[in-house]
Design a protein around this motif. Structure first.
Motif, PDB file in Angstrom:
ATOM      1  N   ALA A  66       0.643  -0.836  -0.081  1.00  0.00           N
ATOM      2  CA  ALA A  66      -0.417   0.149  -0.206  1.00  0.00           C
ATOM      3  C   ALA A  66       1.216   1.358  -0.016  1.00  0.00           C
ATOM      4  CB  ALA A  66      -0.996   0.545   1.047  1.00  0.00           C
ATOM      5  N   GLY A  67       1.848   1.368  -0.465  1.00  0.00           N
ATOM      6  CA  GLY A  67       2.850   2.133  -0.061  1.00  0.00           C
ATOM      7  C   GLY A  67       2.566   3.284  -1.424  1.00  0.00           C
ATOM      8  N   SER A  68       3.870   4.258  -2.192  1.00  0.00           N
ATOM      9  CA  SER A  68       4.040   4.846  -2.912  1.00  0.00           C
ATOM     10  C   SER A  68       3.825   4.035  -4.013  1.00  0.00           C
ATOM     11  CB  SER A  68       4.717   5.971  -2.732  1.00  0.00           C
ATOM     12  OG  SER A  68       6.254   5.856  -2.569  1.00  0.00           O
ATOM     13  N   PRO A  69       3.609   4.475  -5.403  1.00  0.00           N
ATOM     14  CA  PRO A  69       3.734   4.136  -6.805  1.00  0.00           C
ATOM     15  C   PRO A  69       4.544   3.824  -6.620  1.00  0.00           C
ATOM     16  CG  PRO A  69       1.139   6.366  -6.429  1.00  0.00           C
ATOM     17  CD  PRO A  69       2.303   6.095  -5.657  1.00  0.00           C
ATOM     18  N   GLU A  70       5.733   5.412  -6.652  1.00  0.00           N
ATOM     19  CA  GLU A  70       6.998   5.239  -6.741  1.00  0.00           C
ATOM     20  C   GLU A  70       7.956   3.471  -6.189  1.00  0.00           C
ATOM     21  OE1 GLU A  70       5.371   8.152  -5.579  1.00  0.00           O
ATOM     22  OE2 GLU A  70       5.066   8.893  -7.440  1.00  0.00           O
ATOM     23  N   GLU A  71       7.729   3.701  -5.080  1.00  0.00           N
ATOM     24  CA  GLU A  71       7.596   2.642  -4.276  1.00  0.00           C
ATOM     25  C   GLU A  71       7.264   1.508  -4.806  1.00  0.00           C
ATOM     26  OE1 GLU A  71       6.790   3.143  -0.197  1.00  0.00           O
ATOM     27  OE2 GLU A  71       8.882   4.694   0.306  1.00  0.00           O
ATOM     28  N   ARG A  72       6.572   1.336  -4.853  1.00  0.00           N
ATOM     29  CA  ARG A  72       5.419  -0.138  -5.731  1.00  0.00           C
ATOM     30  C   ARG A  72       6.049  -0.483  -7.419  1.00  0.00           C
ATOM     31  NH1 ARG A  72      -0.124   0.387  -4.865  1.00  0.00           N
ATOM     32  NH2 ARG A  72       0.001   2.560  -5.731  1.00  0.00           N
ATOM     33  N   GLU A  73       6.331   0.993  -7.831  1.00  0.00           N
ATOM     34  CA  GLU A  73       6.770   0.469  -8.481  1.00  0.00           C
ATOM     35  C   GLU A  73       8.618   0.327  -8.623  1.00  0.00           C
ATOM     36  OE1 GLU A  73       7.684   1.071 -13.121  1.00  0.00           O
ATOM     37  OE2 GLU A  73       5.962   0.376 -12.189  1.00  0.00           O
ATOM     38  N   LEU A  77       5.997  -4.290  -7.159  1.00  0.00           N
ATOM     39  CA  LEU A  77       4.382  -5.019  -6.372  1.00  0.00           C
ATOM     40  C   LEU A  77       3.536  -4.369  -7.194  1.00  0.00           C
ATOM     41  CD1 LEU A  77       6.183  -4.689  -2.610  1.00  0.00           C
ATOM     42  CD2 LEU A  77       5.926  -5.816  -4.108  1.00  0.00           C
ATOM     43  N   GLY A  78       2.834  -5.539  -6.280  1.00  0.00           N
ATOM     44  CA  GLY A  78       0.858  -5.195  -7.611  1.00  0.00           C
ATOM     45  C   GLY A  78       0.203  -4.882  -5.996  1.00  0.00           C
ATOM     46  N   ASP A  79      -1.233  -6.119  -6.293  1.00  0.00           N
ATOM     47  CA  ASP A  79      -2.062  -5.924  -5.208  1.00  0.00           C
ATOM     48  C   ASP A  79      -1.859  -7.042  -4.389  1.00  0.00           C
ATOM     49  OD1 ASP A  79      -5.262  -7.328  -4.789  1.00  0.00           O
ATOM     50  OD2 ASP A  79      -5.216  -5.305  -4.406  1.00  0.00           O
ATOM     51  N   PRO A  80      -2.119  -7.308  -3.157  1.00  0.00           N
ATOM     52  CA  PRO A  80      -1.589  -8.463  -2.475  1.00  0.00           C
ATOM     53  C   PRO A  80      -2.717  -9.361  -2.769  1.00  0.00           C
ATOM     54  CG  PRO A  80      -2.390  -6.235  -0.991  1.00  0.00           C
ATOM     55  CD  PRO A  80      -2.109  -6.088  -1.947  1.00  0.00           C
ATOM     56  N   SER A  81      -3.542  -9.390  -3.882  1.00  0.00           N
ATOM     57  CA  SER A  81      -3.654 -11.027  -4.074  1.00  0.00           C
ATOM     58  C   SER A  81      -3.422 -11.882  -4.664  1.00  0.00           C
ATOM     59  CB  SER A  81      -5.659 -10.558  -4.533  1.00  0.00           C
ATOM     60  OG  SER A  81      -5.795  -9.542  -5.399  1.00  0.00           O
ATOM     61  N   THR A  82      -2.290 -11.037  -5.970  1.00  0.00           N
ATOM     62  CA  THR A  82      -1.315 -11.358  -6.720  1.00  0.00           C
ATOM     63  C   THR A  82      -0.235 -12.428  -6.121  1.00  0.00           C
ATOM     64  OG1 THR A  82       0.571  -9.608  -6.829  1.00  0.00           O
ATOM     65  CG2 THR A  82      -2.444  -9.584  -7.887  1.00  0.00           C
ATOM     66  N   PHE A  83       0.282 -11.840  -4.872  1.00  0.00           N
ATOM     67  CA  PHE A  83       1.743 -13.163  -3.884  1.00  0.00           C
ATOM     68  C   PHE A  83       0.579 -14.220  -3.513  1.00  0.00           C
ATOM     69  CE2 PHE A  83       2.948  -8.393  -4.924  1.00  0.00           C
ATOM     70  CZ  PHE A  83       3.845  -8.578  -4.962  1.00  0.00           C
ATOM     71  N   HIS A  84       1.594 -15.283  -3.934  1.00  0.00           N
ATOM     72  CA  HIS A  84       1.303 -16.400  -2.945  1.00  0.00           C
ATOM     73  C   HIS A  84       0.838 -16.847  -1.535  1.00  0.00           C
ATOM     74  CE1 HIS A  84       1.009 -20.736  -2.218  1.00  0.00           C
ATOM     75  NE2 HIS A  84       2.054 -20.879  -2.122  1.00  0.00           N
ATOM     76  N   TYR A  85       1.849 -15.632  -0.880  1.00  0.00           N
ATOM     77  CA  TYR A  85       1.991 -15.463   0.338  1.00  0.00           C
ATOM     78  C   TYR A  85       1.079 -15.022   1.311  1.00  0.00           C
ATOM     79  CZ  TYR A  85       6.509 -18.078   0.547  1.00  0.00           C
ATOM     80  OH  TYR A  85       7.466 -18.544   0.537  1.00  0.00           O
ATOM     81  N   LEU A  86       0.266 -14.386   0.763  1.00  0.00           N
ATOM     82  CA  LEU A  86      -0.572 -13.410   0.628  1.00  0.00           C
ATOM     83  C   LEU A  86      -2.086 -13.651   0.501  1.00  0.00           C
ATOM     84  CD1 LEU A  86       0.803 -10.236   0.270  1.00  0.00           C
ATOM     85  CD2 LEU A  86       1.363 -11.332   2.465  1.00  0.00           C
ATOM     86  N   ASN A  87      -2.380 -14.429  -0.766  1.00  0.00           N
ATOM     87  CA  ASN A  87      -3.762 -15.307  -1.157  1.00  0.00           C
ATOM     88  C   ASN A  87      -3.877 -15.698  -0.928  1.00  0.00           C
ATOM     89  OD1 ASN A  87      -2.638 -16.574  -2.515  1.00  0.00           O
ATOM     90  ND2 ASN A  87      -2.286 -16.255  -4.600  1.00  0.00           N
ATOM     91  N   GLN A  88      -3.300 -16.836   0.290  1.00  0.00           N
ATOM     92  CA  GLN A  88      -3.693 -18.141   1.036  1.00  0.00           C
ATOM     93  C   GLN A  88      -5.001 -17.855   1.404  1.00  0.00           C
ATOM     94  OE1 GLN A  88      -0.809 -20.588   2.773  1.00  0.00           O
ATOM     95  NE2 GLN A  88       0.509 -19.600   1.779  1.00  0.00           N
ATOM     96  N   SER A  89      -5.014 -16.749   1.793  1.00  0.00           N
ATOM     97  CA  SER A  89      -6.381 -16.319   2.372  1.00  0.00           C
ATOM     98  C   SER A  89      -7.009 -15.075   1.695  1.00  0.00           C
ATOM     99  CB  SER A  89      -6.201 -16.442   3.748  1.00  0.00           C
ATOM    100  OG  SER A  89      -7.196 -15.200   4.390  1.00  0.00           O
ATOM    101  N   ASN A  90      -8.643 -15.196   1.898  1.00  0.00           N
ATOM    102  CA  ASN A  90      -9.321 -13.983   0.792  1.00  0.00           C
ATOM    103  C   ASN A  90      -9.085 -12.903   2.012  1.00  0.00           C
ATOM    104  OD1 ASN A  90      -9.683 -15.512  -1.309  1.00  0.00           O
ATOM    105  ND2 ASN A  90     -11.634 -16.896  -0.299  1.00  0.00           N
TER     106      ASN A  90
END
Length: 1032
Positions: A66-73, A77-90
């Motif tokens: 959820a950081g700034s667009p510059e840091e995510r770029e 990084l993107g939405d948490p739902s795109t990472f395996h370690y985070l999307n095991q739960s809804n």
């Protein structure tokens, strides 16, 4: 900082600490704070790779997403739902929590504790690398029992993780997919299958995150500052409570072991306090039994036969699985009363804890208990180009670097727990039990079963049972006598001491089983409630007595007040009834009068309406009859006129045909072309002269009205000037009269005062026997004169004010007349412009028709010239040219000109006039701007192009536009309106100049026109210059 990296959302808590924490506040010999430290226990490393439904991973992963667009770029990084370690739960978000704001707060907290910006950058690079590492998937390789990244997406995440770790991409892939077995002779490279490579990936992620968390704790301790020489401390232990979920793994096993240890310490502490209290007061007491959970502790951590020892042994065996570990537990503890094997499971086991039975699933016990660093991971990250990453993995000794060093999380946690209990035993503990009221995470909701379960799990119920087994109620002698002395007041009348008084009081109330110590009275469970019940009975009887006396007093007082009030109310009511009877009589008499007048009014009104209706009906019938008569007469007259015109037309048509044949023959010999041109020129000259005369007449009328308007303005200015002078004179005269009035009044007052003084002094002088009547008469005459003068002055003031009001009214009427004259002049100007436009349109049409006629053959022209045009005077004063019907040999052009041209001319002129009026009405409004360009200017220009106004010799459109712009910018105070019309004027001038330059190119034929006073641009510039000059 610790919450960001060590807390996560669980099923029951949105911010649950997934590690134990013991905070020490250190003091020196003088009792001042000299240092502090934070000790952590058993971080839940497996949460990095595995999370259950309705739970989340550690907060830091969601914060960086959820950081700034510059840091995510930067971290890709993107939405948490795109990472395996985070999307095991809804579950990705927590209600009421702003991840971006928390991310900034965490950065600020890192600055406060002394973490540099470079270190912060490296920390979040590691966090992002762990997320990318979790998205690396493996597939079967080319060789047997080998693996490789599954697809291009996995390669992208592997490459990104290598960039963030600042290590070699190929080396990272080899460390995940291969193992090096060190033997005495050589090193053997062993490939891993896809499942083993996945386990190696998760092991690397857990190791890196655990090292990062330990580094943060060390950094915080160094920032706070510790005092190794401190003699005393205050410690706050914030550690997880007893947990029992639907699925319980190795973390719940360790957490519940901690709670068993702490519960044993709590029971021993409570029992010890009870024993010390009884010994201090020297009372007789017997041993109190309490639940001892030492057998559970022996079951879990006893060496060599405890569960943790068996788990370490299974972890060291290469072919051991969770099923073999479970079978080992079943064989070892089959007769243990605290250990139970579930009936429907082959690998689960149940432990009967003090707080309840908990069933554990052993599937992940072996993996979560292993705490060794793979040599390939150690070598890879130790050689990282990032100094921070390499610092987390320092170089090991030669012996440890040759093979993977095994260590047990369970054993290490047991050692930390033993150290913690030793610290707690050396201190004086105080316990705080946090009770969660409900599982909905909402206020003002209490779930009884849930609260009772938490009290039981926290040992509170057991502590209460221990206290109730002895003497739970204790009171000092003074408190006991003060509270329960009312039960036996005669005991307190003597001069005995407190102990004797307490004993006599207890004997008086016949209480059994109590103990009297040195300073306190010890009561059994329930005895305090019995004493309170007796005390309430005594207080109740006393209260009843007091209430009876008070109520009798209040009732008597109320009766006296009620009787007095009743007498007063009766008096008032009787008077009110008499007044109402009298009022009713008056209303009845008044209603009779009103009814009489109302009926008379209704009768008169009905008669008046009936009379008016009759008159209206009579007048309507008479008018209708008269209108029918007039209509019939008009129809008759119109029929006669139509018949007359029709007969006249037929006769004229016959005459015209005969005459046409004769003229055709004559014109053939005399030269029809010259005569036709002469006649046309004369006709055009006559029509043009008449229209020009009408135009000149209108111009003279406009000039005369303009001169009258200016004269009226000058007269109004002179009138206002004279009125202001007259008002000033009247004001001066009024002030002078008022001043004279004031002076006269002052003189009169002074004379009256002098007369009073003379009257007062007169009796003292005894020598004057008579009153001076002459002086009195003089004074009276002067007084009368002054009164007359004052009244005359007041009349003059009133007359002056009336004249002033009349003058104001006259000036307002003249102003209205001037405004009406201005509006009339504007209407005449508009009419003149319309007339000029009609004249120009007629001239243009005439020119077009003339050219068409000149282009026809000679025979057609001669036949056309032979057609006479006979004007006829109509009733309204206009002339109408009637053409006879053409013979069959006449060409179509001449037929059209003879029959249809007047109507076409009239319709085109009216249509052109309507278009001009519509344009003027449209652009008179504020149309605004479109893309920075004024809409009104471009609308006018397009309309002028469409109407071909630039090709006509003369048109009044420009005059009307100039008048519109001039009237629009007359309001010099409205700057926005002035700017809008100036921008429109400048844009229109530019477009007109460009169009006229193009029209005036070489090759065009110039026509002579009558000279005008100013050109179009000069007139428009003159209109625009006036407001600017006025502003200057």
């Amino acid at each position: 900082v610790l919450e960001a990296f060590g807390n996560a959302k669980t099923v029951r808590n949105n911010n649950s600490s997934r590690f134990g924490k013991f905070v020490e506040i250190q003091f020196d010999q003088k009792g001042r704070i000299s240092g502090a430290a934070v000790r952590t226990y058993l971080l839940e490393r497996s949460r990095v790779c595995q999370i259950s439904e309705s739970e989340r991973n550690y907060h830091c992963f969601y914060m960086i997403c959820a950081g700034s667009p510059e840091e995510r770029e930067k971290y890709k990084l993107g939405d948490p739902s795109t990472f395996h370690y985070l999307n095991q739960s809804n579950c990705y978000k927590i209600d009421g929590l702003d991840e971006s704001k928390e991310y900034l707060e965490t950065r600020k907290a890192m600055d406060i504790i002394g973490i540099s910006s470079e270190e912060q950058e490296a920390i979040f690079r590691i966090v992002a690398a762990i997320l990318h590492l979790g998205n690396v998937e493996f597939a079967e390789g080319d060789d047997v029992d080998s693996s490789k990244p599954k697809n291009e997406k996995s390669m992208f995440h592997l490459r990104t993780a290598a960039e963030l770790f600042m290590c070699d991409e190929k080396a990272l892939e080899d460390s995940l997919c291969k193992r090096i077995i060190v033997t005495r002779d050589e090193n053997i490279v062993k490939t891993l299958d896809a499942e083993a490579a996945k386990g190696s990936r998760d092991a690397l992620a857990k190791t890196v995150y655990s090292r990062l968390f330990d580094w943060l704790v060390t950094k915080i301790n160094n920032s706070i500052g510790q005092d190794p020489t401190s003699k005393c401390l205050i410690g706050v232990l914030d550690i997880y409570g007893f947990e029992s979920f639907k699925t319980n793994s190795f973390e719940q096993f360790c957490i519940n072991l901690t709670n068993e240890k702490l519960q044993q310490h709590f029971n021993q502490h409570v029992f010890k306090m009870e024993q010390e209290e009884y010994t201090k007061e020297e009372i007789d007491w017997s041993y109190i039994e309490f639940v001892d959970n030492q057998d559970i502790l022996d079951l879990i951590d006893k060496k060599p036969g405890g569960i943790i020892a068996l788990l370490d042994e299974a972890c060291m065996l290469p072919r051991s699985t969770h099923e073999t570990f479970a079978q080992k537990l079943y064989q070892t503890f089959k007769n243990h009363k605290r250990f139970v094997k579930p009936k429907l499971s082959r690998s689960d086991f149940t432990i009967c804890h003090y707080a309840g039975d908990v069933t554990y699933q052993t599937e992940l016990f072996l993996d979560k208990n292993k705490d060794y660093v793979i040599a390939e991971h150690q070598a890879l990250l130790g050689a990282s180009g990032c100094s921070f990453v390499s610092g987390l993995f320092p170089l090991l000794s030669d012996d440890s670097s040759k093979s993977s060093k095994f260590s047990s999380i369970g054993s290490r946690f047991k050692q930390q727990l033993q150290s913690l209990l030793e610290t707690l035993s050396s201190t004086e503990p105080h316990y705080i039990r946090c009770v969660k009221p409900n599982s909905l995470l909402k206020p003002a909701i209490f779930e009884n079963q849930n609260v009772l379960q938490q009290l039981r799990c926290g040992g509170v119920m057991e502590a209460i049972r221990i206290s109730c087994a002895g003497y739970p109620t204790r009171r000092t002698f003074l408190e006991f006598i003060d509270r329960f002395g009312i039960l036996a007041p005669d005991v307190l009348t003597g001069s005995s001491d407190e102990i004797t008084a307490v004993r006599r009081l207890l004997e008086k109330v016949d209480l059994q089983g109590y103990q009297v110590g040195k300073t306190k009275v010890f009561l059994r469970s329930g005895q305090m409630a019995e004493l309170d019940a007796r005390r309430n009975e005594v207080l109740g009887r006393s209260a009843n007595l007091i209430q009876r006396k008070v109520r009798s007093f209040l009732a008597k007082k109320s009766f006296i007040a009620l009787r007095r009030s009743a007498v007063q109310i009766q008096t008032v009511c009787r008077g009110e009834l008499a007044r109402r009877v009298y009022q009713g009589l008056r209303r009845e008499a008044a209603s009779l009068k009103i009814q009489t007048r109302y009926r008379m009014h209704n009768a008169r009104k009905a008669y008046t309406e009936l009379s008016a209706s009759a008159l209206t009906i009579q007048s309507s019938l008479r008018g209708m009859a008269a209108r029918k008569e007039i209509h019939f007469r008009r129809q008759t007259r119109a029929a006669i006129i139509i018949q007359t015109r029709c007969r006249q037309f037929l006769a004229r048509l016959d005459y015209s045909r005969t005459r046409k044949a004769a003229i055709t023959t004559q014109c053939f010999w005399r030269g029809k072309v010259a005569r036709k041109e002469l006649r046309k020129l004369k006709l055009a000259a006559r029509e043009t002269g008449a229209l020009q005369a009408a135009k000149n007449k209108l111009e003279k009328q406009v000039e005369e009205l303009t001169w009258r308007l200016q004269l009226e303005k000058r007269m109004r200015a002179d009138l206002e000037e004279s009125k202001s002078q007259e008002n000033a004179k009247l004001q001066a005269a009024l002030q002078e009269v008022q001043q004279q009035y004031k002076e006269t009044k002052d003189t009169l007052v002074k004379e009256r005062e002098a007369a009073k003084k003379v009257a007062e002094i007169a009796p003292v002088i005894k020598e004057v026997p008579v009153i001076d009547t002459e002086l009195m008469n003089k004074l009276r005459d002067e007084n009368d004169k002054l009164k007359t003068l004052v009244s005359s002055l007041e009349k003059k003031i009133d007359d002056t004010e009336k004249k002033y009001d009349e003058t104001n009214k006259i000036s307002e009427e003249r102003l209205k007349k001037a405004m009406d004259a201005e509006s009339k002049i504007d209407d005449l100007n508009m009419a003149m412009l319309r007339l000029q436009e009609k004249i120009s349109n007629m001239e243009t049409d005439e020119k077009v028709q003339r050219q068409a006629l000149l282009s026809t053959p000679v025979r057609s022209m001669s036949e056309h010239l032979s057609i006479p045009i006979v004007p006829k005077n109509l009733e309204n004063g206009y002339h109408e040219a009637e053409e006879p019907k053409e013979p069959q040999s006449a060409p179509p052009a001449l037929k059209d000109y003879g029959n249809g041209d007047p109507k076409l001319k009239k319709s085109s002129a009216e249509k052109q006039q309507e278009n001009v009026d519509a344009l003027i009405d449209c652009v008179a409004k504020n149309l605004g701007y479109c893309e920075g360009k004024p809409v009104a200017a471009f609308t006018i220009y397009k309309c002028l192009l469409h109407w071909k106004s630039f090709e006509a010799e003369k048109t009044s459109v420009f005059d009307r536009l100039i008048q519109l712009i001039g009237s629009a910018i007359e309001n010099e105070e409205d700057n926005d309106n002035l700017a809008y019309w100036l921008s429109n004027t400048s844009s229109l001038l530019f477009l007109l100049q460009r169009s006229l330059k193009a029209a005036g190119a070489p090759g065009t034929v110039s026509r002579k026109k009558p000279p005008q006073p100013t050109s179009l641009f000069g007139r428009m510039a003159q209109v625009c210059y006036c407001p600017f000059h006025a502003h200057k």
